[in-house]
Design a protein around this motif. Structure first.
Motif, PDB file in Angstrom:
ATOM      1  N   UNK A 144       0.829  -1.217   0.000  1.00  0.00           N
ATOM      2  CA  UNK A 144       0.000   0.000   0.000  1.00  0.00           C
ATOM      3  C   UNK A 144       0.862   1.266   0.000  1.00  0.00           C
ATOM      4  N   UNK A 145       1.948   1.238   0.746  1.00  0.00           N
ATOM      5  CA  UNK A 145       2.798   2.428   0.858  1.00  0.00           C
ATOM      6  C   UNK A 145       3.689   2.630  -0.366  1.00  0.00           C
ATOM      7  N   UNK A 146       4.090   1.541  -1.002  1.00  0.00           N
ATOM      8  CA  UNK A 146       5.023   1.616  -2.137  1.00  0.00           C
ATOM      9  C   UNK A 146       4.454   0.835  -3.318  1.00  0.00           C
ATOM     10  N   UNK A 147       3.245   1.218  -3.740  1.00  0.00           N
ATOM     11  CA  UNK A 147       2.468   0.457  -4.704  1.00  0.00           C
ATOM     12  C   UNK A 147       3.263   0.063  -5.952  1.00  0.00           C
ATOM     13  N   UNK A 148       3.984   0.976  -6.523  1.00  0.00           N
ATOM     14  CA  UNK A 148       4.703   0.702  -7.768  1.00  0.00           C
ATOM     15  C   UNK A 148       6.064   0.080  -7.578  1.00  0.00           C
ATOM     16  N   UNK A 149       6.469  -0.131  -6.332  1.00  0.00           N
ATOM     17  CA  UNK A 149       7.812  -0.670  -6.075  1.00  0.00           C
ATOM     18  C   UNK A 149       7.795  -2.012  -5.349  1.00  0.00           C
ATOM     19  N   UNK A 150       6.649  -2.409  -4.834  1.00  0.00           N
ATOM     20  CA  UNK A 150       6.538  -3.684  -4.119  1.00  0.00           C
ATOM     21  C   UNK A 150       5.589  -4.578  -4.904  1.00  0.00           C
ATOM     22  N   UNK A 151       6.038  -5.786  -5.187  1.00  0.00           N
ATOM     23  CA  UNK A 151       5.249  -6.724  -5.969  1.00  0.00           C
ATOM     24  C   UNK A 151       5.125  -8.031  -5.209  1.00  0.00           C
ATOM     25  N   UNK A 152       3.934  -8.605  -5.237  1.00  0.00           N
ATOM     26  CA  UNK A 152       3.677  -9.880  -4.573  1.00  0.00           C
ATOM     27  C   UNK A 152       3.535 -10.950  -5.650  1.00  0.00           C
ATOM     28  N   UNK A 153       4.443 -11.899  -5.650  1.00  0.00           N
ATOM     29  CA  UNK A 153       4.356 -13.024  -6.568  1.00  0.00           C
ATOM     30  C   UNK A 153       3.670 -14.156  -5.811  1.00  0.00           C
ATOM     31  N   UNK A 154       2.520 -14.572  -6.315  1.00  0.00           N
ATOM     32  CA  UNK A 154       1.771 -15.623  -5.626  1.00  0.00           C
ATOM     33  C   UNK A 154       1.943 -16.940  -6.368  1.00  0.00           C
ATOM     34  N   UNK A 155       1.794 -18.006  -5.607  1.00  0.00           N
ATOM     35  CA  UNK A 155       1.932 -19.342  -6.179  1.00  0.00           C
ATOM     36  C   UNK A 155       0.729 -20.207  -5.875  1.00  0.00           C
ATOM     37  N   UNK A 156       0.854 -21.456  -6.221  1.00  0.00           N
ATOM     38  CA  UNK A 156      -0.261 -22.387  -6.077  1.00  0.00           C
ATOM     39  C   UNK A 156      -0.737 -22.510  -4.635  1.00  0.00           C
ATOM     40  N   UNK A 157       0.164 -22.517  -3.674  1.00  0.00           N
ATOM     41  CA  UNK A 157      -0.262 -22.669  -2.284  1.00  0.00           C
ATOM     42  C   UNK A 157      -0.980 -21.430  -1.771  1.00  0.00           C
ATOM     43  N   UNK A 158      -0.640 -20.283  -2.299  1.00  0.00           N
ATOM     44  CA  UNK A 158      -1.370 -19.061  -1.939  1.00  0.00           C
ATOM     45  C   UNK A 158      -2.781 -19.125  -2.520  1.00  0.00           C
ATOM     46  N   UNK A 159      -2.867 -19.432  -3.800  1.00  0.00           N
ATOM     47  CA  UNK A 159      -4.153 -19.454  -4.485  1.00  0.00           C
ATOM     48  C   UNK A 159      -5.073 -20.531  -3.896  1.00  0.00           C
ATOM     49  N   UNK A 190      -3.869  -8.385  -4.658  1.00  0.00           N
ATOM     50  CA  UNK A 190      -2.753  -7.561  -5.131  1.00  0.00           C
ATOM     51  C   UNK A 190      -1.613  -8.411  -5.684  1.00  0.00           C
ATOM     52  N   UNK A 191      -1.720  -9.722  -5.506  1.00  0.00           N
ATOM     53  CA  UNK A 191      -0.669 -10.617  -5.977  1.00  0.00           C
ATOM     54  C   UNK A 191      -0.724 -10.822  -7.482  1.00  0.00           C
ATOM     55  N   UNK A 192       0.398 -11.276  -7.996  1.00  0.00           N
ATOM     56  CA  UNK A 192       0.517 -11.552  -9.421  1.00  0.00           C
ATOM     57  C   UNK A 192       1.113 -12.942  -9.595  1.00  0.00           C
ATOM     58  N   UNK A 193       0.635 -13.645 -10.599  1.00  0.00           N
ATOM     59  CA  UNK A 193       1.182 -14.967 -10.900  1.00  0.00           C
ATOM     60  C   UNK A 193       2.530 -14.812 -11.589  1.00  0.00           C
ATOM     61  N   UNK A 194       2.678 -13.760 -12.354  1.00  0.00           N
ATOM     62  CA  UNK A 194       3.940 -13.488 -13.040  1.00  0.00           C
ATOM     63  C   UNK A 194       4.129 -11.976 -13.128  1.00  0.00           C
ATOM     64  N   UNK A 195       5.379 -11.561 -13.198  1.00  0.00           N
ATOM     65  CA  UNK A 195       5.707 -10.141 -13.285  1.00  0.00           C
ATOM     66  C   UNK A 195       6.904  -9.975 -14.215  1.00  0.00           C
ATOM     67  N   UNK A 196       6.775  -9.056 -15.151  1.00  0.00           N
ATOM     68  CA  UNK A 196       7.891  -8.719 -16.025  1.00  0.00           C
ATOM     69  C   UNK A 196       8.397  -7.348 -15.608  1.00  0.00           C
ATOM     70  N   UNK A 197       9.660  -7.270 -15.231  1.00  0.00           N
ATOM     71  CA  UNK A 197      10.336  -6.006 -14.920  1.00  0.00           C
ATOM     72  C   UNK A 197      11.544  -5.914 -15.842  1.00  0.00           C
ATOM     73  N   UNK A 198      11.492  -4.956 -16.745  1.00  0.00           N
ATOM     74  CA  UNK A 198      12.572  -4.868 -17.722  1.00  0.00           C
ATOM     75  C   UNK A 198      12.577  -6.119 -18.576  1.00  0.00           C
ATOM     76  N   UNK A 199      13.723  -6.789 -18.605  1.00  0.00           N
ATOM     77  CA  UNK A 199      13.809  -8.026 -19.388  1.00  0.00           C
ATOM     78  C   UNK A 199      13.810  -9.274 -18.507  1.00  0.00           C
ATOM     79  N   UNK A 200      13.333  -9.113 -17.258  1.00  0.00           N
ATOM     80  CA  UNK A 200      13.300 -10.238 -16.324  1.00  0.00           C
ATOM     81  C   UNK A 200      11.862 -10.659 -16.028  1.00  0.00           C
TER      82      UNK A 200
END
Length: 166
Positions: free
Chosen positions: A16-31, A141-151
């Motif tokens: 919430x405080x750093x919306x564009x800088x903090x990313x949550x990668x979620x997986x099967x156990x989260x879902x 707010x989680x994401x299954x995948x995230x692309x940052x630059x070329x990663x």
């Protein structure tokens, strides 16, 4: 250890405080935690899960007992408590201490501590109408995948054959 509620709430606070800088990668156990809402609902128990096909993602022969066998093995009665323990122990990939550590965390948070309180805490965490659906918020707010630059960041891995198609 006893800290999943506090860790997730801390991560949500950071997001919430750093919306564009903090990313949550979620997986099967989260879902999979979304299962708590339906499977711990009134009138449900582990047998209904089995009737609907069970843990189809775990290959046969299953390394864990079905719900009925679990009840017999642990001398438990059918209901939400046994359903939660069976889910945690047998088909959600949790450690066998998960129920106990949740109870410890509820005590650390000065909440009611009982077996039923533990069951409620798991269901309420993903219930959109509960006062504090913290795990549901995390999944939103989680994401299954995230692309940052070329990663590419994912929970788990990708086969070489998948590269170039993502």
């Amino acid at each position: 250890g006893p800290g999943d509620i506090r860790v997730v709430k801390t991560l949500l606070s950071l997001k919430r405080r750093y919306w564009g800088r903090v990313f949550m990668i979620i997986g099967n156990r989260d879902i999979c935690k979304l299962r708590f809402f339906a499977e711990l609902a009134e009138g449900e128990d582990g047998s209904k899960f089995e009737e609907r096909g069970g843990a189809y993602w775990i290959p046969d022969p299953k390394p864990f007992p079905d719900y009925e066998a679990y009840l017999q093995m642990h001398s438990l009665e059918r209901g939400h408590l046994s359903t939660l323990k069976w889910m945690l122990d047998c088909n959600m990939g949790c450690q066998h201490t998960t129920f106990k550590t949740r109870k410890q965390e509820l005590a650390l948070l000065n909440r009611v501590v009982s077996d039923e309180a533990v069951v409620r805490s798991f269901r309420d965490a993903v219930d959109p109408s509960s006062d504090d659906p913290w795990m549901l918020d995390f999944l939103r707010v989680g994401q299954i995948a995230l692309v940052l630059g070329d990663a590419l960041f994912v929970h788990g891995g990708l086969y070489d054959e998948a590269l170039g198609f993502v």
